[in-house]
Scaffold this motif. Structure first.
Motif, PDB file in Angstrom:
ATOM      1  N   ALA A 480     -24.697 -19.490   4.940  1.00  0.00           N
ATOM      2  CA  ALA A 480     -23.798 -19.736   3.808  1.00  0.00           C
ATOM      3  C   ALA A 480     -23.435 -18.428   3.107  1.00  0.00           C
ATOM      4  N   ALA A 481     -24.433 -17.550   2.953  1.00  0.00           N
ATOM      5  CA  ALA A 481     -24.189 -16.261   2.294  1.00  0.00           C
ATOM      6  C   ALA A 481     -23.217 -15.408   3.099  1.00  0.00           C
ATOM      7  N   GLN A 482     -23.395 -15.361   4.404  1.00  0.00           N
ATOM      8  CA  GLN A 482     -22.514 -14.562   5.251  1.00  0.00           C
ATOM      9  C   GLN A 482     -21.090 -15.099   5.235  1.00  0.00           C
ATOM     10  N   ASP A 483     -20.957 -16.407   5.266  1.00  0.00           N
ATOM     11  CA  ASP A 483     -19.628 -17.013   5.216  1.00  0.00           C
ATOM     12  C   ASP A 483     -18.955 -16.704   3.877  1.00  0.00           C
ATOM     13  N   SER A 484     -19.735 -16.740   2.808  1.00  0.00           N
ATOM     14  CA  SER A 484     -19.210 -16.471   1.468  1.00  0.00           C
ATOM     15  C   SER A 484     -18.701 -15.038   1.333  1.00  0.00           C
ATOM     16  N   VAL A 485     -19.538 -14.055   1.666  1.00  0.00           N
ATOM     17  CA  VAL A 485     -19.146 -12.658   1.447  1.00  0.00           C
ATOM     18  C   VAL A 485     -18.051 -12.210   2.407  1.00  0.00           C
ATOM     19  N   SER A 486     -18.038 -12.764   3.619  1.00  0.00           N
ATOM     20  CA  SER A 486     -17.011 -12.355   4.580  1.00  0.00           C
ATOM     21  C   SER A 486     -15.628 -12.848   4.165  1.00  0.00           C
ATOM     22  N   HIS A 487     -15.576 -13.982   3.452  1.00  0.00           N
ATOM     23  CA  HIS A 487     -14.297 -14.507   2.988  1.00  0.00           C
ATOM     24  C   HIS A 487     -13.828 -13.835   1.698  1.00  0.00           C
ATOM     25  N   ARG A 488     -14.770 -13.383   0.862  1.00  0.00           N
ATOM     26  CA  ARG A 488     -14.377 -12.918  -0.477  1.00  0.00           C
ATOM     27  C   ARG A 488     -14.410 -11.401  -0.647  1.00  0.00           C
ATOM     28  N   PHE A 489     -15.278 -10.719   0.096  1.00  0.00           N
ATOM     29  CA  PHE A 489     -15.430  -9.271  -0.086  1.00  0.00           C
ATOM     30  C   PHE A 489     -15.312  -8.577   1.269  1.00  0.00           C
ATOM     31  N   SER A 490     -14.374  -7.682   1.396  1.00  0.00           N
ATOM     32  CA  SER A 490     -14.228  -6.921   2.643  1.00  0.00           C
ATOM     33  C   SER A 490     -13.415  -5.679   2.350  1.00  0.00           C
ATOM     34  N   VAL A 491     -13.433  -4.740   3.272  1.00  0.00           N
ATOM     35  CA  VAL A 491     -12.645  -3.514   3.129  1.00  0.00           C
ATOM     36  C   VAL A 491     -11.154  -3.849   3.096  1.00  0.00           C
ATOM     37  N   GLY A 492     -10.742  -4.769   3.977  1.00  0.00           N
ATOM     38  CA  GLY A 492      -9.333  -5.160   4.029  1.00  0.00           C
ATOM     39  C   GLY A 492      -8.857  -5.761   2.717  1.00  0.00           C
ATOM     40  N   SER A 493      -9.694  -6.614   2.121  1.00  0.00           N
ATOM     41  CA  SER A 493      -9.329  -7.221   0.834  1.00  0.00           C
ATOM     42  C   SER A 493      -9.208  -6.155  -0.257  1.00  0.00           C
ATOM     43  N   PHE A 494     -10.116  -5.185  -0.248  1.00  0.00           N
ATOM     44  CA  PHE A 494     -10.039  -4.104  -1.242  1.00  0.00           C
ATOM     45  C   PHE A 494      -8.741  -3.326  -1.086  1.00  0.00           C
ATOM     46  N   HIS A 495      -8.409  -2.929   0.149  1.00  0.00           N
ATOM     47  CA  HIS A 495      -7.176  -2.169   0.389  1.00  0.00           C
ATOM     48  C   HIS A 495      -5.967  -2.937  -0.130  1.00  0.00           C
ATOM     49  N   THR A 496      -5.885  -4.213   0.208  1.00  0.00           N
ATOM     50  CA  THR A 496      -4.739  -5.029  -0.209  1.00  0.00           C
ATOM     51  C   THR A 496      -4.631  -5.110  -1.724  1.00  0.00           C
ATOM     52  N   ASN A 497      -5.739  -5.408  -2.387  1.00  0.00           N
ATOM     53  CA  ASN A 497      -5.727  -5.588  -3.843  1.00  0.00           C
ATOM     54  C   ASN A 497      -5.545  -4.262  -4.580  1.00  0.00           C
ATOM     55  N   PHE A 498      -6.129  -3.176  -4.051  1.00  0.00           N
ATOM     56  CA  PHE A 498      -5.969  -1.859  -4.666  1.00  0.00           C
ATOM     57  C   PHE A 498      -4.507  -1.418  -4.608  1.00  0.00           C
ATOM     58  N   LEU A 499      -3.868  -1.582  -3.454  1.00  0.00           N
ATOM     59  CA  LEU A 499      -2.461  -1.185  -3.298  1.00  0.00           C
ATOM     60  C   LEU A 499      -1.545  -2.056  -4.157  1.00  0.00           C
ATOM     61  N   ARG A 500      -1.868  -3.332  -4.267  1.00  0.00           N
ATOM     62  CA  ARG A 500      -1.060  -4.226  -5.100  1.00  0.00           C
ATOM     63  C   ARG A 500      -1.159  -3.812  -6.576  1.00  0.00           C
ATOM     64  N   ALA A 501      -2.355  -3.442  -7.005  1.00  0.00           N
ATOM     65  CA  ALA A 501      -2.563  -3.070  -8.409  1.00  0.00           C
ATOM     66  C   ALA A 501      -1.899  -1.744  -8.757  1.00  0.00           C
ATOM     67  N   THR A 502      -1.847  -0.812  -7.795  1.00  0.00           N
ATOM     68  CA  THR A 502      -1.354   0.536  -8.082  1.00  0.00           C
ATOM     69  C   THR A 502       0.094   0.775  -7.665  1.00  0.00           C
ATOM     70  N   GLU A 503       0.768  -0.206  -7.097  1.00  0.00           N
ATOM     71  CA  GLU A 503       2.117   0.042  -6.591  1.00  0.00           C
ATOM     72  C   GLU A 503       3.086   0.443  -7.703  1.00  0.00           C
ATOM     73  N   ALA A 504       2.811   0.028  -8.937  1.00  0.00           N
ATOM     74  CA  ALA A 504       3.677   0.419 -10.058  1.00  0.00           C
ATOM     75  C   ALA A 504       3.649   1.930 -10.292  1.00  0.00           C
ATOM     76  N   LEU A 505       2.607   2.602  -9.844  1.00  0.00           N
ATOM     77  CA  LEU A 505       2.504   4.055 -10.024  1.00  0.00           C
ATOM     78  C   LEU A 505       3.419   4.822  -9.080  1.00  0.00           C
ATOM     79  N   PHE A 506       3.886   4.138  -8.027  1.00  0.00           N
ATOM     80  CA  PHE A 506       4.694   4.814  -7.014  1.00  0.00           C
ATOM     81  C   PHE A 506       6.117   4.259  -6.952  1.00  0.00           C
ATOM     82  N   ASN A 507       6.502   3.508  -7.985  1.00  0.00           N
ATOM     83  CA  ASN A 507       7.847   2.935  -8.058  1.00  0.00           C
ATOM     84  C   ASN A 507       8.198   2.101  -6.825  1.00  0.00           C
ATOM     85  N   VAL A 508       7.225   1.339  -6.340  1.00  0.00           N
ATOM     86  CA  VAL A 508       7.441   0.512  -5.150  1.00  0.00           C
ATOM     87  C   VAL A 508       7.749  -0.922  -5.580  1.00  0.00           C
TER      88      VAL A 508
END
Length: 508
Positions: A480-508
């Motif tokens: 259950a723990a592995q299923d939980s963290v693999s769905h909610r926390f990952s490098v790919g999820s961080f990249h996506t959310n970080f770029l979405r949050a910072t796109e206003a800094l690059f006029n995108v």
């Protein structure tokens, strides 16, 4: 250049300030006597002239240095420079994982971005640093990163500010920021280490777009509550908690600092936080325009092994603790837990605590030495393994060979190490507060993913329960723990959310 700036600027500013202040005083006396200005008025004028002179000089030096470096780097006209203030970028902790993944995400998304890091770490060989990032985090960058070496960071040491640490470090962080600013002025400035007072420095003097990734608020309502309740803690010494007068003075000090912290924080163009717990505190204190939860990057895939293949069937209870060796992680409490656990069991050789972490500086090294001596004094050494600075693959192996994970820090902002332990197949026992309670060790699809505790006794009880569980029960929790963290926390999820949050800094 900064050393010349340090030597010349205050002298020049003082001379100019004195000249203008005395000139103002004499002129005022001649024209408006007997209504001469007060000494306070002249002093304020003197300080204003000094600050304006320093700011003007820093801007000139910063612009000149920036132009020189851009030519040296063969800077293209359409290139956007993004600078991260991260004094210990080679430390190997969760903050550094966020830093390097942020850079990796920007390089993958934007071909025109040049990343720069202001750091106090020795940077004679940048290739060696990047190889260390690959070794520690398994992160490979697409392009090179430029480093600006800072000399003034010792002023941030807690030894420099044994009292009024928050205010002292925050004010002197602007001195570090001034060195960074006078060395290079970027298009975008991102603070990743909680030195928030530099946001206004780069925004107002450099006209930079600004962002910050907040791991842990410098001050929070929880910290204020600890002081008001007169609770002794690592940041509330006994001589303060035992005194009503000192407690009232510290509460006033915290409230004043909180107001200043709010003034600088909500000026940032983009604010990212690492957990629901941090989000709540930053929302309350700063209330910024753009606030996003961007969970830290956790390489869950790399740590993952099937629950049925984990080492949980091993009869030895190996309890792994993953985190930097620093006081906030409360390794002393973990020694208390081990000592109490051994008192309550017959077969003491069955239990082994494995401490894995890194040291940022000499202070952390001394702290680790104290921990080892304390463990030896208590007769716990044969039940402990110490591992400092392990490479990524070695950490992964240690976690996969453990039955349980332990994390006792109170109000941990998130807990990357907790996620990695869960992904590797450890049954997690974490402190019932902060990020672990609100984001990580939560029921998933109606199943337990681990345990929460808030005292030495409750931690011990949960560890004993884990050791006595059937293999099937432990495997159910791990799955259950592995299923939980693999769905909610990952490098790919961080990249996506970080770029979405910072796109206003690059006029995108």
């Amino acid at each position: 250049m900064f050393l010349v700036l340090v030597a010349v600027t205050p002298l020049l500013a003082a001379i100019l300030g004195l000249f203008f202040a005395l000139g103002f005083w004499n002129t005022f006396e001649l024209l408006f006597s007997p209504w001469s200005p007060s000494l306070l008025t002249v002093t304020i004028l003197f300080l204003v002239v000094v600050l304006v002179t320093i700011a003007f000089y820093v801007i000139i030096v910063g612009r000149w240095q920036t132009s020189r470096l851009l030519k040296e780097w063969n800077h293209q006209e359409n290139c956007v420079t993004v600078a991260f203030l991260h004094p210990h970028c080679s430390a190997g902790g969760g903050g550094e994982r966020v830093l390097w993944n942020s850079i990796q995400a920007l390089q993958k998304r934007y071909s025109f971005v040049q990343c720069v890091i202001y750091t106090a770490d020795p940077m004679e060989n940048s290739e060696k640093v990047l190889n260390g990032v690959k070794r520690t985090f398994d992160i490979e960058l697409l392009r090179d990163v430029k480093f600006i070496h800072l000399h003034s960071t010792p002023v941030l040491s807690i030894k420099t500010w044994p009292l009024s640490t928050l205010l002292g470090q925050s004010i002197t962080s602007m001195w570090v920021g001034m060195e960074a600013f006078s060395s290079f002025i970027p298009n975008v400035f991102i603070d990743t280490t909680g030195l928030a007072f530099n946001l206004i420095l780069f925004k107002w003097l450099g006209r930079c777009k600004t962002a910050c990734y907040v791991h842990y608020p410098t001050i929070s309502t929880d910290m204020l509550q600890v002081v008001e309740d007169q609770t002794q803690a690592f940041n509330n010494a006994a001589w303060i908690s035992n005194s009503v007068l000192m407690t009232k003075l510290k509460v006033l000090y915290y409230k004043i600092f909180s107001m200043l912290y709010s003034l600088v924080g909500n000026r940032s163009d983009v604010v990212m936080v690492n957990s629901s717990w941090t989000y709540g505190h930053i929302k309350e204190i700063w209330n910024p325009r753009r606030l996003s939860i961007v969970y830290p990057p956790c390489d869950t895939t790399a740590f993952m092994i099937p629950a049925s293949n984990s080492m949980m069937s091993n009869h030895q209870l190996r309890v792994v603790s993953l985190g930097q060796f620093r006081p906030e992680k409360d390794h002393e409490m973990q020694l208390d837990i081990l000592e109490t656990l051994l008192h309550n069991v017959r077969n003491k050789d069955q239990y082994k605590f494995v401490f894995i972490g890194s040291c940022r500086n000499e202070v952390d090294e001394k702290y680790l030495a104290v921990l080892k001596n304390e463990a030896k004094r208590r007769g716990l050494s044969k039940n402990i393994e110490w591992h400092k600075g392990l490479p990524f693959n070695a950490v992964k192996k240690q976690l996969q060979n453990a039955m349980a994970g332990l994390h006792v820090m109170r109000n941990e902002h998130f807990g990357i190490g907790i996620v990695e332990c869960m992904a590797a197949g450890c049954v997690m026992v974490a402190h019932d507060s902060g990020g672990p309670r609100m984001d990580i060790v939560k029921e998933w699809k109606g199943h337990l993913t681990g345990f929460l505790a808030d005292s030495v006794e409750s931690f011990v009880n949960h560890l004993v329960d884990v050791s006595m569980m059937t293999l099937a029960d432990r495997q159910a929790i791990v799955a259950a723990a592995q299923d939980s963290v693999s769905h909610r926390f990952s490098v790919g999820s961080f990249h996506t959310n970080f770029l979405r949050a910072t796109e206003a800094l690059f006029n995108v």
